[in-house]
Design a protein around this motif. Structure first.
Motif, PDB file in Angstrom:
ATOM      1  N   TRP A  99       0.798  -1.223   0.000  1.00  0.00           N
ATOM      2  CA  TRP A  99       0.000   0.000   0.000  1.00  0.00           C
ATOM      3  C   TRP A  99       0.831   1.273   0.000  1.00  0.00           C
ATOM      4  O   TRP A  99       0.284   2.371  -0.169  1.00  0.00           O
ATOM      5  CB  TRP A  99      -0.997   0.016   1.168  1.00  0.00           C
ATOM      6  N   MET A 100       2.155   1.153   0.136  1.00  0.00           N
ATOM      7  CA  MET A 100       3.004   2.326  -0.084  1.00  0.00           C
ATOM      8  C   MET A 100       2.825   2.859  -1.512  1.00  0.00           C
ATOM      9  O   MET A 100       2.971   4.058  -1.762  1.00  0.00           O
ATOM     10  CB  MET A 100       4.471   1.979   0.169  1.00  0.00           C
ATOM     11  N   THR A 101       2.472   1.981  -2.445  1.00  0.00           N
ATOM     12  CA  THR A 101       2.238   2.418  -3.821  1.00  0.00           C
ATOM     13  C   THR A 101       0.992   3.291  -3.920  1.00  0.00           C
ATOM     14  O   THR A 101       0.931   4.203  -4.754  1.00  0.00           O
ATOM     15  CB  THR A 101       2.113   1.205  -4.763  1.00  0.00           C
ATOM     16  N   THR A 102      -0.013   3.024  -3.084  1.00  0.00           N
ATOM     17  CA  THR A 102      -1.207   3.880  -3.050  1.00  0.00           C
ATOM     18  C   THR A 102      -0.841   5.283  -2.593  1.00  0.00           C
ATOM     19  O   THR A 102      -1.285   6.283  -3.186  1.00  0.00           O
ATOM     20  CB  THR A 102      -2.278   3.279  -2.122  1.00  0.00           C
ATOM     21  N   ILE A 103      -0.032   5.380  -1.559  1.00  0.00           N
ATOM     22  CA  ILE A 103       0.430   6.697  -1.110  1.00  0.00           C
ATOM     23  C   ILE A 103       1.141   7.419  -2.253  1.00  0.00           C
ATOM     24  O   ILE A 103       0.946   8.614  -2.475  1.00  0.00           O
ATOM     25  CB  ILE A 103       1.372   6.564   0.103  1.00  0.00           C
ATOM     26  N   THR A 104       1.952   6.679  -3.003  1.00  0.00           N
ATOM     27  CA  THR A 104       2.743   7.283  -4.077  1.00  0.00           C
ATOM     28  C   THR A 104       1.851   7.887  -5.156  1.00  0.00           C
ATOM     29  O   THR A 104       2.037   9.042  -5.558  1.00  0.00           O
ATOM     30  CB  THR A 104       3.688   6.239  -4.693  1.00  0.00           C
ATOM     31  N   VAL A 105       0.869   7.141  -5.646  1.00  0.00           N
ATOM     32  CA  VAL A 105       0.027   7.681  -6.731  1.00  0.00           C
ATOM     33  C   VAL A 105      -0.901   8.775  -6.218  1.00  0.00           C
ATOM     34  O   VAL A 105      -1.238   9.706  -6.961  1.00  0.00           O
ATOM     35  CB  VAL A 105      -0.751   6.566  -7.458  1.00  0.00           C
ATOM     36  N   MET A 106      -1.328   8.691  -4.959  1.00  0.00           N
ATOM     37  CA  MET A 106      -2.162   9.759  -4.409  1.00  0.00           C
ATOM     38  C   MET A 106      -1.359  11.048  -4.273  1.00  0.00           C
ATOM     39  O   MET A 106      -1.863  12.148  -4.560  1.00  0.00           O
ATOM     40  CB  MET A 106      -2.740   9.337  -3.056  1.00  0.00           C
ATOM     41  N   ASN A 107      -0.120  10.939  -3.870  1.00  0.00           N
ATOM     42  CA  ASN A 107       0.723  12.128  -3.768  1.00  0.00           C
ATOM     43  C   ASN A 107       1.033  12.691  -5.153  1.00  0.00           C
ATOM     44  O   ASN A 107       1.106  13.912  -5.342  1.00  0.00           O
ATOM     45  CB  ASN A 107       2.010  11.804  -3.012  1.00  0.00           C
ATOM     46  N   MET A 108       1.203  11.809  -6.134  1.00  0.00           N
ATOM     47  CA  MET A 108       1.368  12.261  -7.510  1.00  0.00           C
ATOM     48  C   MET A 108       0.147  13.061  -7.965  1.00  0.00           C
ATOM     49  O   MET A 108       0.275  14.109  -8.603  1.00  0.00           O
ATOM     50  CB  MET A 108       1.554  11.059  -8.435  1.00  0.00           C
ATOM     51  N   ALA A 109      -1.025  12.546  -7.639  1.00  0.00           N
ATOM     52  CA  ALA A 109      -2.262  13.211  -8.060  1.00  0.00           C
ATOM     53  C   ALA A 109      -2.331  14.630  -7.501  1.00  0.00           C
ATOM     54  O   ALA A 109      -2.636  15.587  -8.234  1.00  0.00           O
ATOM     55  CB  ALA A 109      -3.471  12.400  -7.606  1.00  0.00           C
ATOM     56  N   GLU A 110      -2.061  14.778  -6.218  1.00  0.00           N
ATOM     57  CA  GLU A 110      -2.114  16.115  -5.631  1.00  0.00           C
ATOM     58  C   GLU A 110      -1.031  17.017  -6.203  1.00  0.00           C
ATOM     59  O   GLU A 110      -1.269  18.206  -6.477  1.00  0.00           O
ATOM     60  CB  GLU A 110      -1.984  16.049  -4.110  1.00  0.00           C
ATOM     61  N   THR A 111       0.149  16.483  -6.417  1.00  0.00           N
ATOM     62  CA  THR A 111       1.251  17.271  -6.975  1.00  0.00           C
ATOM     63  C   THR A 111       0.908  17.773  -8.369  1.00  0.00           C
ATOM     64  O   THR A 111       1.160  18.936  -8.710  1.00  0.00           O
ATOM     65  CB  THR A 111       2.536  16.438  -7.012  1.00  0.00           C
ATOM     66  N   MET A 112       0.319  16.916  -9.195  1.00  0.00           N
ATOM     67  CA  MET A 112      -0.059  17.322 -10.546  1.00  0.00           C
ATOM     68  C   MET A 112      -1.114  18.417 -10.516  1.00  0.00           C
ATOM     69  O   MET A 112      -1.011  19.421 -11.230  1.00  0.00           O
ATOM     70  CB  MET A 112      -0.557  16.112 -11.340  1.00  0.00           C
ATOM     71  N   ALA A 113      -2.141  18.250  -9.695  1.00  0.00           N
ATOM     72  CA  ALA A 113      -3.217  19.228  -9.639  1.00  0.00           C
ATOM     73  C   ALA A 113      -2.713  20.566  -9.110  1.00  0.00           C
ATOM     74  O   ALA A 113      -3.070  21.628  -9.634  1.00  0.00           O
ATOM     75  CB  ALA A 113      -4.354  18.698  -8.771  1.00  0.00           C
TER      76      ALA A 113
END
Length: 491
Positions: A99-113
């Motif tokens: 689930w560390m990968t979930t944190i990674t893509v969620m942080n990517m999402a916020e960073t992109m937005a």
């Protein structure tokens, strides 16, 4: 002396009060407070809450919906970021303990937005403009049942299932090593890519490595399969978490090897990971394996952390992981966009479109900010199109290219009705007024436009680039209207 120091301190504070807001504004400050807290046990419930908060904070860019339900009825959430026709698929947590990968893509999402909202820049890219051409399709937790079991244990599951879950866990009540979904099926061994020949498989439901009775037996794998077939991504990234290596080749066609090798080498250079050499007889069944064979497009399985054994990646690794990944989404997005554009040819078009807010234009249909400038809202004539682009004509800058997703088809307004005075015994008809186009006010959800680059042509002075006479005569019935978007496997 003390009085002198006090005056100096007050003077310093006054200067900071005046100067600091200017510095913050120049650096793109004033951003929203971060929503994602990556340094916590990141559960299905926290992910769901954060996803909804992101959509509320960035409504012009982020949407979410459920793809369907897991074996235990949890939603398989999809988060979309962007408004363009080219799809990029990111997925995480096929395996419960990853689930560390979930944190990674969620942080990517916020960073992109956040970057798009602040008109950020990456290399020669205005990041906000990228999302007019592509959409990131993110499934942040493919395996919500397994993640919940790994994090919370039996208490999160029905009492009548406890005995079976313990049995699948080799009679242990400690579920920290759990990798499968809630029914003991390894989701990354469920896809129809050489499924029959998968090696090292368990022979019944287990905490790891059981491939199931048939491909796509698990509901979660079915949902991923159907959704991927629907959106046909240009690139897919399936995040896993053990080894800091990248799987990228599954019987890849020779004609695609140069393209795919260039992509994985760029990703490896950015993260410091090692690209795994292709095997002669790879074991299949993984999402990346299937994607490569099904679509013939690039796909990666990055293992985002050092190997930690049969458990989740410790939160203490987060800073290292994010440092490696903080710019990878721009590499992935631009690669997908450029790949999609390779097959597109410019062709003549005849349409009239309306821009309801200022938008970025480019000299060529290429996202190079050195050729970017801005045009005002108004009505424009389209002369050519290429992929996700329209070429429009402006009175000051000449031919410019804009994203199709920012344009609206223009409808000729109805004429002003005639009025006849009723008080005159001999009424004289009032001539019908010519239709006048008034540009719409900017839509609250319209993408922001980037500022013109230094040295670029000036912004058009008029809100309507096509003369009224030309616009009145123009028949928009033949307009071209943009169509909306309806591995060797990991260890």
């Amino acid at each position: 002396m003390h009085l002198f120091l006090r005056k100096r301190t007050l003077l310093g504070l006054l200067i900071m009060a005046i100067v600091l807001p200017t510095l913050v504004a120049a650096s793109g400050g004033g951003s929203k407070q971060a929503i994602i807290n990556p340094k916590q046990l990141y559960s299905y419930e926290i992910m769901t809450r954060d996803m909804k908060k992101l959509a509320e904070a960035y409504p012009e860019l982020i949407r979410y919906r459920s793809l369907g339900k897991s074996e235990y009825g949890r939603e398989l959430w999809l988060m979309e970021i962007g408004n363009g026709p080219v799809n990029v698929l990111l997925n995480a947590s096929h395996h419960a303990r990853e689930w560390m990968t979930t944190i990674t893509v969620m942080n990517m999402a916020e960073t992109m937005a956040a970057s798009a909202a602040k008109q950020g820049v990456w290399k020669q890219l205005n990041t906000a403009d990228l999302f007019d051409h592509i959409t990131f399709q993110i499934v942040p937790m493919v395996n919500p049942d397994g993640v919940t079991l790994q994090q919370k244990g039996l208490a999160a599951f029905p009492q009548q299932d406890h005995a079976e879950l313990i049995k699948m866990n080799k009679n242990s009540r400690d579920f920290k090593r759990w990798k499968a979904n809630g029914k003991g099926v390894d989701l990354n061994r469920q896809y129809p890519a050489d499924w029959d020949t998968i090696r090292q498989a368990e022979y019944g439901p287990s905490y790891k490595n059981y491939k199931g009775k048939k491909p796509l037996e698990a509901k979660e794998a079915q949902l991923m399969y159907n959704f991927t077939k629907q959106i046909k991504p240009e690139i897919a990234i399936s995040y896993h978490s053990s080894g800091e290596i990248i799987f990228w080749n599954f019987k890849t066609k020779a004609s695609n090897l140069p393209r795919d090798r260039a992509f994985v080498q760029a990703y490896a250079a950015m993260t410091g990971y090692r690209a795994v050499a292709p095997e002669a007889n790879p074991s299949g069944g993984g999402f990346t394996d299937w994607f490569i064979t099904e679509f013939g497009k690039p796909a990666l399985t990055p293992e985002i952390a050092p190997a930690v054994g049969e458990t989740n990646v410790p939160l203490s690794y987060w800073d290292r992981i994010w440092k490696q990944h903080k710019d990878t989404m721009w590499l992935i997005g631009t690669t997908a966009y450029e790949q999609a554009m390779l097959t597109e040819k410019a062709k003549k078009a005849s349409a009239t479109i309306e821009l309801t807010s200022p938008v970025t234009t480019y000299r060529y249909p290429v996202l190079n900010r050195e050729t970017a400038s801005s045009v005002k809202p108004g009505v424009y004539k389209v002369t050519r199109e290429k992929g996700s682009w329209y070429e429009i004509q402006t009175s000051v800058q000449g031919s410019r290219w804009i994203a199709k997703s920012v344009a609206k088809p223009w409808s000729k307004p109805a004429p002003t009705p005639t009025s006849t005075p009723t008080s005159s015994p001999s009424p004289i008809p009032t001539p019908t007024a010519s239709p006048i186009v008034t540009p719409s006010q900017p839509s609250p959800t319209a993408p922001n436009a980037s500022e013109p680059s230094a040295g670029q042509a000036p912004t058009a002075p008029s809100a309507t680039e096509i003369p009224i006479e030309e616009r009145v005569a123009e028949d928009s019935g033949s307009s071209v209207i943009p169509t909306p978007i309806p591995t060797p496997s990991s260890t």
